[in-house]
Design an enzyme around this catalytic site. Structure first.
Site, PDB file in Angstrom:
ATOM      1  N   ASP B 234       0.736  -1.215   0.120  1.00 45.15           N
ATOM      2  CA  ASP B 234      -0.049   0.038  -0.050  1.00 45.15           C
ATOM      3  C   ASP B 234       0.845   1.380  -0.074  1.00 45.15           C
ATOM      4  OD1 ASP B 234      -3.184   0.492   0.400  1.00 45.15           O
ATOM      5  OD2 ASP B 234      -2.025   2.079   1.477  1.00 45.15           O
ATOM      6  N   TYR B 373      -2.932  11.164   1.251  1.00 47.57           N
ATOM      7  CA  TYR B 373      -3.622  11.152  -0.080  1.00 47.57           C
ATOM      8  C   TYR B 373      -3.519  12.328  -0.850  1.00 47.57           C
ATOM      9  CZ  TYR B 373      -5.404   6.401   0.625  1.00 47.57           C
ATOM     10  OH  TYR B 373      -5.438   4.946   0.809  1.00 47.57           O
ATOM     11  N   HIS B 429      -4.762  -7.588  -0.050  1.00 47.57           N
ATOM     12  CA  HIS B 429      -4.022  -6.402   0.099  1.00 47.57           C
ATOM     13  C   HIS B 429      -3.029  -6.458   1.266  1.00 47.57           C
ATOM     14  CE1 HIS B 429      -3.331  -2.232  -0.946  1.00 47.57           C
ATOM     15  NE2 HIS B 429      -3.663  -1.905   0.422  1.00 47.57           N
TER      16      HIS B 429
END
Lengths: 425, 453
Positions: B234, B373, B429
């Site tokens: 990630d 982000y 993930h």
């Protein structure tokens, strides 16, 4: 309202639908009187939650680029939890005749104000997100009682203001499929049920695609529509915007300005909330159904509010104006159900002519462009998009929530726009 | 409702813009450093012991809020549709995290769940804090008892934390107890990213992945490591790749379990929304379709955090809101998590999931973590999964249920010095969290040849 839904609502301690006891499980076409009456416990619970708000740290920038700024939200939330009085909002809406009727399995709440003037033109007006009937209340006087508001008796409207399914005091759909087309069909049924054989429709924000869908469907009796968030963006421009391309050559000044506004809005991420609700309305729903502050921030994230001050010096943009609306979302527990309209629409933009299939609209269309709308529709594009454009006017005041911000001007626009259609009436 | 482009626009999401990177000042942590010292200027580079400890009243307050959760109505799609994984998920299948799953989660979280077990586990590990580039950085540092252990810095992601990495600490540092040999030993450094977990929250913009990557190199050198490797999934993968691009001489290789391998011509096709190019092999075609779908329908949360992180006030005020936001990361991991709350745990237990969510709650980091982000959007030069031109040696795990499974062909192109292409039998993930055994095998295999250097 189905019994299990009624039970759910009561269990949440939210609204008492005063006329629901009369609803039967069978196809009930009755129109029942309705009064908003929120239990005191729900208001106290809201105040308690507001007082207990757990805050994040401050944004790391000095502007709105990370979202709703902490220093701007805190005073509004503080006022919401201390000074703000929902009972005033409730009293305001309860001065108007309200009704509930079940259409296509969903309870539809609506305000219905008949003009005292004979031959008033029936008008169904649709709110948007994050709006509600509250954004339309100030137009009730000017539209239904024009002689008291600078108009003439022959400008009068009979006014129908429904809450969209999943919004406000309307029921929440329990199945998918409630997009603008189905809402439009429901509105046609509502007008029919009210006995109107000739009428017009109006909307901004989601009210625009709903009104446009009505015009496309052309139910018997619909004479034309007025919209203040028209879908005029031509396909070739939409294609460029979709990939973030540069402005095409050959645009007029107004077309270029519209392109630049839409392009900038996309680059600044003004539609992130629509993307989220368009793909995962339930996921964001838990936070905004459980946190009043979370709900307020999420709703204020709409770019239509970006220049609102919530300052008492501006009666159209005061804290009470937005808090009536936000509080209604909270008390009706409709943050998630309202967000699903974006999901129904697949997150598509409602300003693209091809998305709205505007070329299929044969009925008369009227447009008013308000200067602080998120983009200003150029007349050239409007004429391409709507083959039967009967009215196009740019005014000098007002933004995305035109009826809310400039009710007198907005009402004057509707009078002028629909005047030619009264001859058919 | 608003008026711009019709769908989450990948280019927009990944757009770069010239933004001045301002220096940050030291951010005050929102939790109690029970044994750390105030960072005096003269001792900024000191490494201070740190103990995890939260007041009982904060745990009680969390439980109170959980019990007071006010629910939305039920989603309008079926459970089967909501649980579809990336192999079959179609537009319109899901409306997000299901009410039934959330109610099971909240019921368990507010009653049986016991944070003190997680806190005790954390306390059993050596924690430290050190100030780097003006910010207090928390990290776990476990040295192997074996001589010649290879130092590795492992970076978590969003919505992860150091908690997603706890299961691999012993296998990596103590390999002889976990099917390995002494030659497989690592010294493990697991930092919390800025704005995450026990690290401080930046109060100024500029803490993008590049800056974090620089800070990690400083950290490893400060710990005295002059020859080390780095690992991540990630955001951790992105940061680890940034370290590899900087290629400080001390960094000899990396391993990633979310490798960025998409070749430039495929990046272009994806950006244009084209169908898969005709010449793709079966693995490449599947990867293409996975990424295209994720960009179009799976990025809502990332889009929101990249564009308006501060608007998500509800995440820090509502435990249920935080939990649902964290659960909805990608289709396959969501389906796995939802099954675990149905009583069918596979890889992640209910406690695993709630330990991580509770950490986000107690540290009040939902929004500070989301800002990563936003930071990435300010400075990113390429998409998450785009090959970035790394030239140092790289080991890869291509997990079968990752957002996209990196094809071997793309991986070989992206990483000319490919050490190892692992293709575990299982894994979504959160590889280290779900499948610590497969993860450990791949990490060992990746770096094996470097130990004799």
């Amino acid at each position: 309202m189905k019994l299990h839904k009624l039970a759910t609502v009561l269990a949440f301690g939210l609204c008492i639908f005063s006329a629901l006891a009369n609803a039967s499980a069978a196809e009930d076409r009755s129109i029942r009187p309705f009064t908003v009456s929120i239990p005191q416990a729900a208001l106290e619970d809201l105040r308690r939650r507001i007082a207990e708000t757990r805050w994040p740290d401050r944004e790391t920038v000095d502007d709105q680029s990370q979202g709703i700024q902490l220093a701007k939200l805190k005073p509004l939330v503080k006022y919401w939890g201390t000074g703000y009085d929902w009972r005033k909002a409730e009293a305001k809406v309860n001065t108007l005749p309200q009704f509930m009727t079940t259409i296509d399995g969903v309870d539809i709440h609506f305000i219905h104000v008949r003009s005292k003037h004979p031959n008033a033109l029936p008008l169904i007006m649709t709110h948007g997100w994050p709006g509600s009937v509250f954004e339309l209340l100030k137009t009730v006087g000017p539209l239904t009682d024009p002689t008291a508001h600078g108009g003439r008796a022959e400008d009068a409207f009979d006014l129908v203001l429904p809450s969209m399914p999943g919004y406000g005091f309307s029921g929440k759909p329990t199945e998918t499929g409630w997009g603008p087309d189905r809402i439009a069909q429901t509105w046609a049924e509502l007008m029919k049920r009210l006995g109107y054989t000739r009428y017009v429709a109006q909307g901004g924000d989601w009210g625009s695609p709903v009104s446009s869908a009505m015009a496309r469907q052309a139910p018997t009796g619909l004479l034309g529509i007025h919209i203040n968030l028209p879908a005029v963006v031509p396909p070739e421009i939409a294609a460029v915007l979709a990939v973030g391309g540069p402005a095409p050559t050959g645009l007029t000044d107004k077309e270029r300005a519209a392109f630049d506004a839409l392009s900038a809005a996309a680059k600044m991420g003004n539609r992130s909330y629509a993307t989220m609700m368009g793909t995962r309305p339930q996921t964001i729903g838990y936070a905004i159904n459980d946190s009043p502050t979370g709900l307020a921030a999420w709703m204020l994230g709409h770019p239509g509010f970006s220049r609102w001050t919530y300052d008492n010096s501006d009666p159209e943009k005061s804290p009470d104006e937005v808090l009536d609306d936000i509080t209604q979302y909270w008390l009706s527990n409709s943050a998630t159900s309202a967000g699903r309209l974006y999901w129904e629409y697949g997150g598509r933009s409602v300003v693209f002519a091809a998305v709205e299939r505007t070329l299929e609209i044969a009925l008369p269309v009227a447009i008013t462009v308000f200067p602080e709308e998120t983009y200003l529709a150029p007349e050239t594009w409007a004429r391409r998009a709507y083959p039967n454009l009967i009215y196009f006017h740019e005014v000098d005041k007002g933004g995305h929530f035109a009826a809310w911000e400039q009710p007198e001007l907005f009402s004057a626009e509707l009078r002028a726009a629909f005047r030619p259609l009264r001859q058919d009436f | 409702m608003s008026t711009a482009s019709p769908a989450p626009n990948r280019r927009d999401f990944l757009a770069t813009s010239a933004t001045a990177l301002l220096a940050t000042s030291a951010g005050a942590a929102a939790f109690n450093f029970t044994s750390s010292q105030p960072a005096a200027a003269a001792e900024a580079s000191s490494i201070r012991p740190f103990t995890v400890s939260f007041p009982q009243q904060e745990i009680d307050e969390l439980r109170r809020r959980i019990a007071a959760t006010r629910w939305p109505d039920h989603e309008l799609v079926s459970e089967a549709a909501s649980r579809r994984t990336s192999a079959t998920l179609a537009a319109g299948d899901t409306q997000g995290v299901q009410l039934a799953t959330m109610q099971k989660l909240i019921q368990y979280w507010g009653t049986e769940y016991d944070w003190s077990k997680c806190e005790a586990q954390l306390k059993s590990l050596p924690h430290f804090v050190t100030e780097i580039d003006g910010l207090d950085i928390h990290f776990i540092h476990v040295k192997s008892s074996h001589q010649g252990a290879l130092p590795v810095i492992i970076t978590h992601g969003w919505p992860g934390s150091v908690i997603e990495l706890l299961k691999v600490i012993d296998p990596l540092t103590n390999p002889t107890a976990h099917d390995g040999t002494a030659a497989d030993a690592f010294d493990v450094v697991i930092p919390s990213m800025p704005g995450y977990g026990f690290s401080a929250k930046p109060t100024q913009p500029g803490w993008d992945p590049v800056r974090i990557a620089k800070a990690w190199t400083v950290l490893m050198k400060r710990l005295g490591y002059n020859r080390f490797v780095a690992q991540g999934g990630d955001w951790g993968a992105l940061i680890t790749e940034q370290m590899a691009l900087m290629a400080p001489p001390e960094l000899i290789a990396i391993h990633t379990n979310m490798p960025a391998t998409i070749p430039p011509e495929i990046v272009k096709a994806l950006a244009a929304g084209s169908p898969p190019p005709a010449d793709l092999g079966p693995d490449e075609k599947r990867a293409y379709e996975q990424v295209a779908f994720f960009y179009k329908f799976g990025l809502g949360y990332a889009n929101e955090m990249a564009l308006r992180p501060q608007t998500l006030y509800g995440l820090v005020d509502s435990p249920a809101g935080l939990a649902s936001w964290i659960l909805d990361h990608d289709a396959d991991s969501y389906a796995l998590i939802a099954r675990s709350f149905d009583g069918e745990p596979e890889g992640l237990t209910r406690d695993d999931i709630l330990d991580n969510i509770t950490l986000y709650w107690l540290t009040n980091t939902a929004i500070s973590s989301a800002r990563l982000y936003w930071e990435h959007r300010q400075t990113a030069k390429a998409g998450f999964f785009d090959a970035k031109g790394i030239t140092i040696p790289v080991g890869v795990s291509a997990n079968p249920s990752e957002i996209y499974t990196a094809p071997k062909s793309w991986t070989e192109r992206a990483f000319p010095k490919l050490l190892h292409y692992g293709h575990p039998a299982k894994g979504c993930h959160f590889a280290a969290w779900e499948q610590p055994k497969y993860f450990t095998d791949d990490v060992r295999a990746s770096f094996k040849t470097l130990r004799t250097a």
